[in-house]
Design a protein around this motif. Sequence first.
Motif, PDB file in Angstrom:
ATOM      1  N   LEU A 177      46.977   3.336  93.074  1.00  0.00           N
ATOM      2  CA  LEU A 177      46.163   4.544  92.958  1.00  0.00           C
ATOM      3  C   LEU A 177      45.319   4.519  91.688  1.00  0.00           C
ATOM      4  N   ALA A 178      45.916   4.094  90.574  1.00  0.00           N
ATOM      5  CA  ALA A 178      45.177   4.013  89.317  1.00  0.00           C
ATOM      6  C   ALA A 178      44.057   2.984  89.428  1.00  0.00           C
ATOM      7  N   ASP A 179      44.363   1.844  90.024  1.00  0.00           N
ATOM      8  CA  ASP A 179      43.357   0.794  90.208  1.00  0.00           C
ATOM      9  C   ASP A 179      42.226   1.284  91.114  1.00  0.00           C
ATOM     10  N   LYS A 203      46.695   8.139  83.992  1.00  0.00           N
ATOM     11  CA  LYS A 203      47.351   7.585  82.803  1.00  0.00           C
ATOM     12  C   LYS A 203      48.871   7.586  82.975  1.00  0.00           C
ATOM     13  N   ARG A 204      49.384   8.667  83.550  1.00  0.00           N
ATOM     14  CA  ARG A 204      50.837   8.757  83.774  1.00  0.00           C
ATOM     15  C   ARG A 204      51.287   7.688  84.770  1.00  0.00           C
ATOM     16  N   TYR A 205      50.485   7.449  85.804  1.00  0.00           N
ATOM     17  CA  TYR A 205      50.815   6.423  86.791  1.00  0.00           C
ATOM     18  C   TYR A 205      50.816   5.034  86.146  1.00  0.00           C
ATOM     19  N   ILE A 206      49.851   4.783  85.270  1.00  0.00           N
ATOM     20  CA  ILE A 206      49.792   3.465  84.622  1.00  0.00           C
ATOM     21  C   ILE A 206      51.020   3.262  83.740  1.00  0.00           C
ATOM     22  N   ARG A 207      51.413   4.308  83.009  1.00  0.00           N
ATOM     23  CA  ARG A 207      52.608   4.193  82.164  1.00  0.00           C
ATOM     24  C   ARG A 207      53.851   3.938  83.007  1.00  0.00           C
TER      25      ARG A 207
END
Length: 228
Positions: A177-179, A203-207
């Motif tokens: 989703l972040a990508d 940002k939360r998903y990437i972390r």
Amino acid sequence: MIRRKIEFSHHVDVPFSQKEIVFVSYRHIDKKICDEVLNQLYRIPSVAVWVDNQLSAGEYFDNEVEQAMGLSDVIVQVVTENFFTEGSYTMNRELPLAHKYGLTVVAVPCGNASDKELSYIQEHANYVCPLDDCNSIQLAFEKIHSEFISMGFKNKFMHLAKRIGTWYLTPKDMFELADGYLKLLDAREEEFIPPQLTEDTVKRYIRAAAFAGIDGTDYLMERMKMKQ
């Protein structure tokens, strides 16, 4: 936010993001027939099933149905003579909602239908799978899943974005989703980004993906910094 009452029955050995979410629509008077349909659906690894047997009519019933419909990819419509009776919630409310949300409609006729009823079913359904044909539901979902696999980037992204707000996203899903969010920004196609996928959510998903050890998260974080 999706209320926790909305749960899905599915094979845990297949990632949820790789499944079609199936909304099962039926008249409660036809519960025994619905159970026969459910027994066939539960054998298909590529589907996750929602059915309203945990709900009772009341203040939140319609809201729960619409939320579940909004998450779904396919509606399986159990069609008996009761489907066509006056005041049929399945015909008057759930079927129009399915068309509103762009769901694939799989009609399952049960018993003898009149020519008028068959014409109505064929007009509103993408697939017609008679219950007495034991292979038709399986074959229909094989075709639906094949179409899902061959979807382009944007459609796959929107398919996965439906899961935002549920507790079914994996760290890999969050990475995807972040990508996808960043790819759409790069292509200046922000209109395809759903409002619930905010910058803070990305940002939360990437972390979360980084914490789970998903490769590529450092690159995503750098791309996020460049967007600021």
